[in-house]
Scaffold this motif. Sequence first.
Motif, PDB file in Angstrom:
ATOM      1  N   UNK A  25      54.806 105.301  57.491  1.00 51.58           N
ATOM      2  CA  UNK A  25      55.206 105.508  59.822  1.00 51.58           C
ATOM      3  C   UNK A  25      55.649 107.144  58.947  1.00 51.58           C
ATOM      4  N   UNK A  26      55.628 107.167  60.882  1.00 52.09           N
ATOM      5  CA  UNK A  26      55.164 108.848  61.055  1.00 52.09           C
ATOM      6  C   UNK A  26      54.513 109.528  60.467  1.00 52.09           C
ATOM      7  N   UNK A  27      52.932 108.662  60.736  1.00 52.95           N
ATOM      8  CA  UNK A  27      51.950 109.650  60.045  1.00 52.95           C
ATOM      9  C   UNK A  27      51.290 110.550  60.934  1.00 52.95           C
ATOM     10  N   UNK A  28      50.179 110.492  60.968  1.00 59.35           N
ATOM     11  CA  UNK A  28      50.015 112.024  61.471  1.00 59.35           C
ATOM     12  C   UNK A  28      48.497 111.050  62.459  1.00 59.35           C
ATOM     13  N   UNK A  29      47.962 109.915  62.581  1.00 59.91           N
ATOM     14  CA  UNK A  29      46.888 109.845  62.883  1.00 59.91           C
ATOM     15  C   UNK A  29      46.501 109.943  64.108  1.00 59.91           C
ATOM     16  N   UNK A  30      45.759 109.933  64.867  1.00 59.06           N
ATOM     17  CA  UNK A  30      45.455 109.673  66.099  1.00 59.06           C
ATOM     18  C   UNK A  30      45.574 108.789  66.748  1.00 59.06           C
ATOM     19  N   UNK A  31      46.141 108.550  68.329  1.00 56.92           N
ATOM     20  CA  UNK A  31      46.469 108.291  68.854  1.00 56.92           C
ATOM     21  C   UNK A  31      45.719 106.375  68.822  1.00 56.92           C
ATOM     22  N   UNK A  32      45.801 104.912  68.822  1.00 59.34           N
ATOM     23  CA  UNK A  32      45.554 103.904  68.456  1.00 59.34           C
ATOM     24  C   UNK A  32      44.303 104.230  67.384  1.00 59.34           C
ATOM     25  N   UNK A  33      44.638 104.510  66.337  1.00 60.76           N
ATOM     26  CA  UNK A  33      44.337 104.456  65.446  1.00 60.76           C
ATOM     27  C   UNK A  33      44.130 103.203  64.195  1.00 60.76           C
TER      28      UNK A  33
END
Lengths: 99, 305
Positions: free
Chosen positions: B24-32
């Motif tokens: 949760x709260x990770x920095x993956x691209x939107x829609x990963x």
Amino acid sequence: MERPVKKDFKRPTHINDYPVGPQYEAGHLAETNASWRSVRPVVDNDKCINCLICYMVCPDGTIMKTDGKISVDYDYCKGCGVCAHECPKDAIAMVKEEL
Amino acid sequence: MTNDTVLKIPRITPKNMTEKEFFYGHKACAGCGGSVAVRLALKVLGERTYTALPAGCMAAVGFIFPQMAFNTNALITTFPGVASMASGIAAGAKALGQKDFKTVCFAGDGGTADIGLQALSGMIDRDDDVLYICYDNEAYMNTGIQKSGLTPYGTLTTTTPAGKNIHGTKTNKKNLFEIIAAHDIKYAATASIGYPQDYINKVNKAKHIKGATFIHVYASCPTGWGTPTNTSIEIAREAVDCGLIFLAEYQNGDYKLNKNPKEFKSVKEYLTKQGRFKHMTDADIEQVIAYRDMKWERMRRNWNS
């Protein structure tokens, strides 16, 4: 709430403030991802049939299913739109963020 | 495993799934798509999980000090050594007398099929109690979209550019699932985030098997594939529907196709939606279809008895 929430983080000012070794507390969130978003999902709970497809497919896990109602954690939603696209009843609308 | 033991495993659905989030709260691209795979797997496996991640997107987006997205015990390993590290964790936890825990690896397609294959092979050979999940986004996305062993024919990547003479990747996707199954592993499966319930069931099954297990999950990547962020799940589902990705299981020496459609959906429609296949000519698409038909003919002949 079962989700981790943003905690205050004090920037280290001295070498002793850093963690010993490359490890840190699990689930420590220092900032939100809300600023990534240009559109926000808005749930219409009258149309919603509680199929929980959005809950399963959200990459960030921001959809919450409390008391049979769907809501969104806007602190961590990135506005990707997967939930709105997958919703079989079109109960989620992507609304432009106003500054 | 007989059918009786299968029935004993409590079924996990979104209705009874834990509300807790472990990624949760990770920095993956939107829609990963990869983060869907990691998030769902951790929700099925639960709190008492050791998570090992090699260099790759999920390690890069999950541990940005002081933003720690993993709520389970998680650590980054060397790129080729994720399976060995997980073996060590499982052995160490056992030596400490810990019970009711699971060790899981989340590696990308490069970290599994190219760089981490040797360690993975050793892990399966020793039959360590580890679940290895490979989220396959068909290139090295973390470092900037380079070709991996699981990149399919015709894909545009930065190391296989598309020009007048060469139209992207010239090689076909490695048969990773068959390579793993050839080790006579206890349980191996392929899945797609386009069919999340099927994926959850497979993770749940692997959770209850003691010994080495492997799941190959197809996960879309809007950044690397040139697709809109909101179609991530749809595109992973279409890949299965058009036959380029198959859903299968391997257990007790038997292969089983979970989905054996009579008719496939249009491959061309699936390919032309994505920026990475935009340059493909009709002849290229014909070749993709011919390869798919060859593979399906073989699978139907050998697997579905």
